[in-house]
Design a protein around this motif. Sequence first.
Motif, mmCIF file in Angstrom:
data_model
loop_
_atom_site.group_PDB
_atom_site.id
_atom_site.type_symbol
_atom_site.label_atom_id
_atom_site.label_comp_id
_atom_site.label_asym_id
_atom_site.label_seq_id
_atom_site.Cartn_x
_atom_site.Cartn_y
_atom_site.Cartn_z
ATOM 1 N N UNK A 80 0.836 -1.195 0.000
ATOM 2 C CA UNK A 80 0.000 0.000 0.000
ATOM 3 C C UNK A 80 0.876 1.252 0.000
ATOM 4 N N UNK A 81 1.914 1.225 0.820
ATOM 5 C CA UNK A 81 2.800 2.385 0.910
ATOM 6 C C UNK A 81 3.570 2.607 -0.383
ATOM 7 N N UNK A 82 4.032 1.511 -1.032
ATOM 8 C CA UNK A 82 4.807 1.685 -2.264
ATOM 9 C C UNK A 82 3.929 2.198 -3.409
ATOM 10 N N UNK A 83 2.616 1.950 -3.319
ATOM 11 C CA UNK A 83 1.701 2.450 -4.336
ATOM 12 C C UNK A 83 1.196 3.861 -3.998
ATOM 13 N N UNK A 84 1.705 4.446 -2.882
ATOM 14 C CA UNK A 84 1.374 5.810 -2.528
ATOM 15 C C UNK A 84 -0.023 6.005 -1.984
ATOM 16 N N UNK A 85 -0.562 4.988 -1.304
ATOM 17 C CA UNK A 85 -1.925 5.064 -0.797
ATOM 18 C C UNK A 85 -1.946 4.974 0.724
ATOM 19 N N UNK A 86 -3.078 5.344 1.310
ATOM 20 C CA UNK A 86 -3.265 5.228 2.748
ATOM 21 C C UNK A 86 -3.862 3.855 3.074
ATOM 22 N N UNK A 87 -3.638 3.395 4.313
ATOM 23 C CA UNK A 87 -4.203 2.119 4.722
ATOM 24 C C UNK A 87 -5.724 2.182 4.640
ATOM 25 N N UNK A 88 -6.355 1.146 4.062
ATOM 26 C CA UNK A 88 -7.798 1.188 3.828
ATOM 27 C C UNK A 88 -8.602 0.880 5.086
ATOM 28 N N UNK A 89 -9.822 1.407 5.111
ATOM 29 C CA UNK A 89 -10.753 1.081 6.186
ATOM 30 C C UNK A 89 -11.475 -0.236 5.905
ATOM 31 N N UNK A 90 -11.726 -0.490 4.610
ATOM 32 C CA UNK A 90 -12.412 -1.711 4.188
ATOM 33 C C UNK A 90 -11.597 -2.394 3.094
ATOM 34 N N UNK A 91 -11.740 -3.710 2.928
ATOM 35 C CA UNK A 91 -11.008 -4.406 1.860
ATOM 36 C C UNK A 91 -11.474 -3.968 0.476
ATOM 37 N N UNK A 92 -10.531 -3.908 -0.451
ATOM 38 C CA UNK A 92 -10.844 -3.697 -1.864
ATOM 39 C C UNK A 92 -11.001 -5.062 -2.509
#
Length: 272
Positions: A80-92
Amino acid sequence: MKLATLRLDGATAPVLVGDTTATVIDGYADLSELLTAPDWKTLAKQASGRTVDLSDADYAPVVPNPGKIICVGLNYATHIKEMGRELPRYPTLFSKFKEALTGPYDDVIVPAYAASELDWEAELAVVIGNEAYQVSAADAETYIAGYSVINDYTMRDYQYRTLQWDQGKTFEKTSGFGPVLVTDYALGSRIETRLDGRVMQNATTDDLVFTPAKLVDYISHIVTLQPGDVIITGTTGGVGHARKPPRYIQNGETVAVSIEGIGTIRNRTIVE
């Protein structure tokens, strides 16, 4: 206990896997069919069919005919971090079709029109053993048959043509799956991808944001999970697409995905 589906005499059969041999579990076409039996675990433990030498065994996808394959995107904190995103609240969540599965040691044949951005994704697969609807995370383990290894082989150019990922994730016979289903596994072991022997992904499965139990909880509150259904739990950091510059799988290269305590799949890519 370790189970597998082997190709034998022009058909397939579920087997109980030992150190050097496997024992056929008679009366069932594959592990998918075996898991529909309420007493599948007892039947597996009491396997008494023919003995197969594993040194030259031909492994099929460990669960060849799942009714559903539910994939989870962006579920390892490192990825998630390497893709530049924040930790999700719900699963994708997204889907993969069973036609995308191939054996753990089969060649992956890719049409040339889809071969420009081929990528690896080492993933822990969760296989359902009992019908699960509205199951809590605390009870989820009793609904899980076991765990296996899968490469969520991805055509990145197709994946990012639209906001929906499925089309880049489900190309015919591209996702090596197996070699075995282990009924007893604890998070925290090493998960790794090697491309022609070079380590590309290296992490531990306890880096998952949503554990298998949490995923069973979440998904079973949406749809009933049936015996033999598969949940693919997401990949860790180190995918080719996120590298600078990107590094994609080339014709003739072999991707090996390993999870300590379960096993290794190894698939060579052939571009046609």
